[in-house]
Enzyme design. Structure first.
Site, short mmCIF file in Angstrom:
data_model
loop_
_atom_site.label_atom_id
_atom_site.label_comp_id
_atom_site.label_asym_id
_atom_site.label_seq_id
_atom_site.Cartn_x
_atom_site.Cartn_y
_atom_site.Cartn_z
N GLY A 126 0.84 -1.17 -0.05
CA GLY A 126 0.04 -0.10 0.01
C GLY A 126 0.73 1.09 0.21
N LYS A 134 7.15 2.45 -2.14
CA LYS A 134 7.71 1.14 -2.32
C LYS A 134 7.26 0.66 -3.50
CE LYS A 134 7.96 -1.35 1.13
NZ LYS A 134 7.47 -2.44 2.35
N ASP A 179 8.73 -7.56 3.28
CA ASP A 179 9.01 -6.76 4.56
C ASP A 179 10.35 -6.40 4.62
OD1 ASP A 179 7.51 -5.76 7.11
OD2 ASP A 179 8.61 -7.13 8.00
N SER A 180 10.66 -4.96 5.10
CA SER A 180 11.87 -4.74 5.19
C SER A 180 11.99 -3.78 6.33
CB SER A 180 12.35 -4.00 3.96
OG SER A 180 11.34 -2.85 3.54
N TYR A 204 13.87 6.05 5.95
CA TYR A 204 15.23 6.46 6.75
C TYR A 204 16.42 6.76 5.77
CZ TYR A 204 12.99 4.52 11.05
OH TYR A 204 12.18 4.02 11.94
N ASP A 205 15.81 6.79 4.51
CA ASP A 205 16.95 7.02 3.67
C ASP A 205 17.92 8.26 3.69
OD1 ASP A 205 16.19 4.85 2.06
OD2 ASP A 205 15.16 5.81 0.32
N HIS A 264 18.96 -2.85 -0.22
CA HIS A 264 18.47 -4.03 0.05
C HIS A 264 17.19 -4.53 -0.66
CE1 HIS A 264 16.11 -0.66 1.80
NE2 HIS A 264 15.16 -1.70 2.59
#
Length: 205
Positions: free
Chosen positions: A9, A13, A70-71, A162-163, A186
């Site tokens: 969602g 991403k 999931d990351s 958080y980039d 990642h």
């Protein structure tokens, strides 16, 4: 061309996954395309557990071949936190800025050599027609990670999450173009592994 439901969602991403999987011979569909508004539970203790649960949930809801991920961020000085709570580190509805502020506060006073961290991504692909011996759809798992360090303050205008405070090779992820980030991140590394499987699958059909 086979359909692949990209079960997220998050607009940010989704944009990354469209770039990463765009060259594959699959028709990428979204939750909105399928009219799915329910949210999969994320109660797992690991990224793999959450990715698998989400892929199975949305594969059952749509009947489609489904990919979910999931990351999160694991900071060494915080014993791997925020981990699976990365998105909700500062609260269930926390903004990116609030999560960053809390993390920087937790690391306040730590020297650069004590601010090591890694981003982790686990992707799960589920075919609702393929079951395990236990009856649940089989989940194929693909992982990727990227090591770096947490900066003392945000830098850069690209990316999300958080980039702006995750530095790799002298620059934060938010200081890199989308194509640069895809090569290092990642999610990019997990997608490379998942993409090989998807291409092999397409070549067999």
């Amino acid at each position: 061309m086979r359909t692949l439901l990209v079960a997220t969602g998050s607009a940010h991403k989704l944009a990354e996954l469209r770039r990463l999987f765009g060259p594959l011979p699959f028709d990428l569909r979204t939750l909105a395309d399928e009219g799915i508004v329910d949210e999969a539970p994320e109660t797992g203790a690991t990224f793999a557990e959450n990715a698998t649960a989400k892929a199975r949930f949305y594969a059952a809801a749509s009947g489609q071949f489904t990919l979910a991920d999931d990351s999160g961020l694991e900071v060494d000085a915080l014993n791997g936190a925020p981990g699976v709570a990365t998105r909700r580190y500062a609260g269930p509805n926390a903004t990116d800025e609030e999560n960053i502020e809390k993390l920087l506060g937790a690391l306040r006073g730590q020297p650069p050599e004590q601010r090591s961290a890694r981003f982790v991504c686990t992707m799960a692909i589920v075919d609702p027609q393929e079951s395990t011996s236990g009856g649940a759809p089989r989940a194929r798992i693909f992982r990727g990670s990227c090591r770096g360090r947490i900066t003392g303050a945000p830098r850069g205008a690209f990316g999300f999450g958080y980039d702006p405070i995750f530095e790799v090779r002298g620059r934060t992820m938010a200081e890199r173009s989308p194509s640069e980030k895809d090569r290092l991140s990642h999610r990019g590394r997990a997608a490379l592994r998942a993409g090989r499987y998807l291409r092999e699958l397409a070549d067999k059909e």
